[in-house]
Each structure stands twice: as structure tokens, then as C-alpha cells.
Design a protein around this motif. Structure first.
Motif, PDB file in Angstrom:
ATOM      1  N   GLU A  58       0.825  -1.210   0.000  1.00  0.00           N
ATOM      2  CA  GLU A  58       0.000   0.000   0.000  1.00  0.00           C
ATOM      3  C   GLU A  58       0.857   1.257   0.000  1.00  0.00           C
ATOM      4  N   MET A  59       1.870   1.291   0.874  1.00  0.00           N
ATOM      5  CA  MET A  59       2.694   2.498   0.983  1.00  0.00           C
ATOM      6  C   MET A  59       3.655   2.654  -0.194  1.00  0.00           C
ATOM      7  N   SER A  60       4.148   1.552  -0.730  1.00  0.00           N
ATOM      8  CA  SER A  60       5.118   1.645  -1.827  1.00  0.00           C
ATOM      9  C   SER A  60       4.470   2.092  -3.131  1.00  0.00           C
ATOM     10  N   LEU A  61       3.148   1.923  -3.262  1.00  0.00           N
ATOM     11  CA  LEU A  61       2.449   2.306  -4.499  1.00  0.00           C
ATOM     12  C   LEU A  61       1.775   3.669  -4.408  1.00  0.00           C
ATOM     13  N   MET A  62       1.934   4.364  -3.293  1.00  0.00           N
ATOM     14  CA  MET A  62       1.170   5.595  -3.060  1.00  0.00           C
ATOM     15  C   MET A  62       1.463   6.708  -4.067  1.00  0.00           C
ATOM     16  N   GLN A  63       2.623   6.685  -4.668  1.00  0.00           N
ATOM     17  CA  GLN A  63       2.976   7.765  -5.598  1.00  0.00           C
ATOM     18  C   GLN A  63       2.446   7.507  -7.009  1.00  0.00           C
ATOM     19  N   LEU A  64       1.968   6.312  -7.271  1.00  0.00           N
ATOM     20  CA  LEU A  64       1.494   5.965  -8.605  1.00  0.00           C
ATOM     21  C   LEU A  64       0.056   6.427  -8.818  1.00  0.00           C
ATOM     22  N   SER A  65      -0.297   6.653 -10.072  1.00  0.00           N
ATOM     23  CA  SER A  65      -1.670   7.009 -10.424  1.00  0.00           C
ATOM     24  C   SER A  65      -2.556   5.770 -10.316  1.00  0.00           C
ATOM     25  N   ASP A  66      -3.860   5.968 -10.372  1.00  0.00           N
ATOM     26  CA  ASP A  66      -4.792   4.841 -10.309  1.00  0.00           C
ATOM     27  C   ASP A  66      -4.566   3.872 -11.467  1.00  0.00           C
ATOM     28  N   ASP A  67      -4.291   4.398 -12.656  1.00  0.00           N
ATOM     29  CA  ASP A  67      -4.037   3.536 -13.815  1.00  0.00           C
ATOM     30  C   ASP A  67      -2.767   2.726 -13.624  1.00  0.00           C
ATOM     31  N   GLU A  68      -1.744   3.354 -13.062  1.00  0.00           N
ATOM     32  CA  GLU A  68      -0.484   2.643 -12.824  1.00  0.00           C
ATOM     33  C   GLU A  68      -0.658   1.567 -11.752  1.00  0.00           C
ATOM     34  N   LYS A  69      -1.408   1.895 -10.697  1.00  0.00           N
ATOM     35  CA  LYS A  69      -1.681   0.888  -9.665  1.00  0.00           C
ATOM     36  C   LYS A  69      -2.425  -0.309 -10.254  1.00  0.00           C
ATOM     37  N   GLN A  70      -3.361  -0.042 -11.163  1.00  0.00           N
ATOM     38  CA  GLN A  70      -4.126  -1.121 -11.781  1.00  0.00           C
ATOM     39  C   GLN A  70      -3.205  -2.077 -12.539  1.00  0.00           C
ATOM     40  N   GLN A  71      -2.175  -1.524 -13.172  1.00  0.00           N
ATOM     41  CA  GLN A  71      -1.220  -2.371 -13.883  1.00  0.00           C
ATOM     42  C   GLN A  71      -0.492  -3.314 -12.932  1.00  0.00           C
ATOM     43  N   ILE A  72      -0.252  -2.846 -11.721  1.00  0.00           N
ATOM     44  CA  ILE A  72       0.393  -3.695 -10.715  1.00  0.00           C
ATOM     45  C   ILE A  72      -0.598  -4.738 -10.199  1.00  0.00           C
ATOM     46  N   TRP A  73      -1.848  -4.320  -9.889  1.00  0.00           N
ATOM     47  CA  TRP A  73      -2.851  -5.262  -9.391  1.00  0.00           C
ATOM     48  C   TRP A  73      -3.042  -6.426 -10.363  1.00  0.00           C
ATOM     49  N   GLU A  74      -3.013  -6.121 -11.662  1.00  0.00           N
ATOM     50  CA  GLU A  74      -3.241  -7.158 -12.670  1.00  0.00           C
ATOM     51  C   GLU A  74      -2.138  -8.211 -12.688  1.00  0.00           C
ATOM     52  N   ARG A  75      -1.002  -7.886 -12.106  1.00  0.00           N
ATOM     53  CA  ARG A  75       0.127  -8.829 -12.084  1.00  0.00           C
ATOM     54  C   ARG A  75       0.251  -9.578 -10.757  1.00  0.00           C
ATOM     55  N   LEU A  76      -0.585  -9.239  -9.792  1.00  0.00           N
ATOM     56  CA  LEU A  76      -0.544  -9.946  -8.510  1.00  0.00           C
ATOM     57  C   LEU A  76      -1.127 -11.344  -8.642  1.00  0.00           C
ATOM     58  N   SER A  77      -0.522 -12.296  -7.963  1.00  0.00           N
ATOM     59  CA  SER A  77      -1.057 -13.652  -7.953  1.00  0.00           C
ATOM     60  C   SER A  77      -2.420 -13.663  -7.259  1.00  0.00           C
ATOM     61  N   THR A  78      -3.193 -14.718  -7.496  1.00  0.00           N
ATOM     62  CA  THR A  78      -4.531 -14.814  -6.921  1.00  0.00           C
ATOM     63  C   THR A  78      -4.500 -14.753  -5.406  1.00  0.00           C
ATOM     64  N   ASP A  79      -3.528 -15.433  -4.776  1.00  0.00           N
ATOM     65  CA  ASP A  79      -3.473 -15.431  -3.315  1.00  0.00           C
ATOM     66  C   ASP A  79      -3.090 -14.068  -2.766  1.00  0.00           C
ATOM     67  N   LEU A  80      -2.296 -13.290  -3.517  1.00  0.00           N
ATOM     68  CA  LEU A  80      -1.968 -11.930  -3.078  1.00  0.00           C
ATOM     69  C   LEU A  80      -3.188 -11.022  -3.144  1.00  0.00           C
ATOM     70  N   VAL A  81      -3.968 -11.156  -4.193  1.00  0.00           N
ATOM     71  CA  VAL A  81      -5.195 -10.365  -4.303  1.00  0.00           C
ATOM     72  C   VAL A  81      -6.129 -10.683  -3.140  1.00  0.00           C
ATOM     73  N   GLN A  82      -6.261 -11.956  -2.825  1.00  0.00           N
ATOM     74  CA  GLN A  82      -7.109 -12.354  -1.704  1.00  0.00           C
ATOM     75  C   GLN A  82      -6.561 -11.828  -0.377  1.00  0.00           C
ATOM     76  N   SER A  83      -5.240 -11.850  -0.223  1.00  0.00           N
ATOM     77  CA  SER A  83      -4.622 -11.331   0.998  1.00  0.00           C
ATOM     78  C   SER A  83      -4.849  -9.835   1.134  1.00  0.00           C
ATOM     79  N   PHE A  84      -4.765  -9.105   0.008  1.00  0.00           N
ATOM     80  CA  PHE A  84      -4.965  -7.664   0.071  1.00  0.00           C
ATOM     81  C   PHE A  84      -6.406  -7.339   0.418  1.00  0.00           C
ATOM     82  N   GLN A  85      -7.334  -8.095  -0.140  1.00  0.00           N
ATOM     83  CA  GLN A  85      -8.750  -7.882   0.189  1.00  0.00           C
ATOM     84  C   GLN A  85      -9.013  -8.110   1.671  1.00  0.00           C
ATOM     85  N   LYS A  86      -8.271  -9.025   2.265  1.00  0.00           N
ATOM     86  CA  LYS A  86      -8.462  -9.364   3.674  1.00  0.00           C
ATOM     87  C   LYS A  86      -7.685  -8.442   4.613  1.00  0.00           C
ATOM     88  N   HIS A  87      -6.476  -8.044   4.207  1.00  0.00           N
ATOM     89  CA  HIS A  87      -5.576  -7.344   5.118  1.00  0.00           C
ATOM     90  C   HIS A  87      -5.246  -5.915   4.693  1.00  0.00           C
TER      91      HIS A  87
END
Length: 213
Positions: A58-87
Motif C-alpha cells: 500500500e505504501m510503496s504504491l502511493m505515488q502511482l496514479s490509479d491507472d499505474e496501480k491497476q497495472q500492478i494489481w493485474e500482475r498480482l497472484s490470486t493469493d496476493l489479491v485475496q490477501s490484500f482484500q483481507k488485510h
């Protein structure tokens, strides 16, 4: 408490996060377009603590735009996405954290720091576990014995939230900063029925010059 330099762009983020993990993570491969849990753990400097991984992300991506963050989210593994939703940590102003932050939750707070020089300014107590004959119990000690303290103030108001870092750590300058960490409970007196408050036990920080406004 560790300093975070937020990524300036997607390329920097992928270079750091798509890193292959540690040497024993045979399944993960660097620069394969997918960011796994082991790769994020390596970048965050942790091993199995998923809450800290999500705080780092969360803190390391704070300087990126929403579009840039989306590019990172799309590369996260399924378990990372689930972990982020939870934590996923909450973002709050100091004035909001004073009222709404819950003990044990992960929170990111932004404000203007002021180092607390006088121990007499705070008489709050924290609960610390102790081991007696292999039995864990708890005792109350003054917060100033365990931590160095900062007041983190809103830009718009004079309200502050208490930030704590490990005793004897390098002193931070008085400036606008982001802090990420876990909310802990603070008591006004050394008894279980005393009035309760909260403070942030800081894990990561970043000066505002690195995260933007």
C-alpha cells in the motif's frame, strides 16, 4: 521502523516486486510478469507476515496514479489479491485515527510530525507480556519506557495522533510524513479499568516529499 521510498513509476515497481523471491523459492521467477507472495515478501523484508506485506504494498504504491496501480494489481497472484482484500490497511488522518482506529488493525496515517522530547508529556501505559514459570501474563508499563514518541498532526486542524517507534531509533525530522503500522491500546492509568486510547506502533514511514501530496 523501516523507511519506504515509494515507486516513482510502474517500471520501478515491477523491477522491485517481480524479483523471483528468495533463493529457495524455486517456483517464482524474476521478470515473468507475475508477482507472487514470496516475491512481495522479499521486497517488504518479511517472511510470512501477510499484514506487513500488504502494508508495504500500500505504501510503496502511493505515488502511482490509479491507472499505474491497476497495472500492478493485474500482475498480482490470486493469493496476493485475496490477501490484500483481507488485510488491506486503512488510510486515515490523525484526527480520524484518534476516533476510528481499532486495536490490532493496520493503518496508514499522514500528518506533520513533532518529536515528544519531555517524558512528562505522556503518562499513558501499555500492556506488555511477561513469562513467569512458563506462564505468560501481562504487566502495565509507561509507554515512554518502551517507545520514542511523535505527535502526528492534521494539516487542517491542531488535532494529533500518537506515533511510537522503538526506543533509541534515529530521530525523525519534524515534517509531513506517512506512517504505516499496527494500532495498539493505550491506558491513561496503571489499572485495567482506566480510560483507553490508541496509538500507532510504526512499522514503515515515508517523508511526504517521496509520496507526494
Amino acid at each position: 521502523m523501516k523507511s519506504i521510498v515509494p515507486f516513482a513509476n510502474v517500471t520501478d515497481a515491477l523491477t522491485s516486486l517481480d524479483n523471483g523471491g528468495r533463493f529457495y523459492n524455486w517456483v517464482s521467477k524474476a521478470n515473468d510478469g507475475k508477482i507472487s507472495t514470496s516475491e512481495l515478501a522479499k521486497a517488504a523484508g518479511v517472511f510470512t507476515d501477510k499484514e506487513r506485506m500488504m502494508l508495504f504494498l500500500e505504501m510503496s504504491l502511493m505515488q502511482l496514479s490509479d491507472d499505474e496501480k491497476q497495472q500492478i494489481w493485474e500482475r498480482l497472484s490470486t493469493d496476493l489479491v485475496q490477501s490484500f482484500q483481507k488485510h488491506a490497511p486503512q488510510q486515515m488522518l490523525p484526527s480520524e485515527a484518534r476516533i476510528h482506529a481499532k486495536p490490532s488493525s493496520m493503518v496508514v496515517v499522514k500528518g506533520v510530525t513533532r518529536w515528544v522530547e519531555s517524558k512528562d508529556q505522556f503518562s499513558g501505559f501499555i500492556m506488555v507480556p511477561i513469562m513467569i514459570d512458563k506462564v505468560t501474563s501481562f504487566t502495565m508499563i509507561p509507554i515512554v519506557e518502551q517507545y520514542d514518541l511523535y505527535e502526528l498532526r492534521d494539516h487542517e486542524s491542531d488535532e494529533y495522533f500518537l506515533i511510537a517507534q522503538a526506543k533509541g531509533s534515529e530521530r525523525l525530522p519534524d515534517q509531513t510524513m506517512q506512517f504505516g503500522g499496527v494500532i495498539r491500546e493505550l491506558r491513561s492509568r496503571q489499572d485495567k479499568k482506566s480510560e483507553r486510547g490508541v496509538f500507532l506502533e510504526a512499522i514503515y514511514y515515508a517523508p511526504v516529499s517521496q509520496v507526494g501530496e
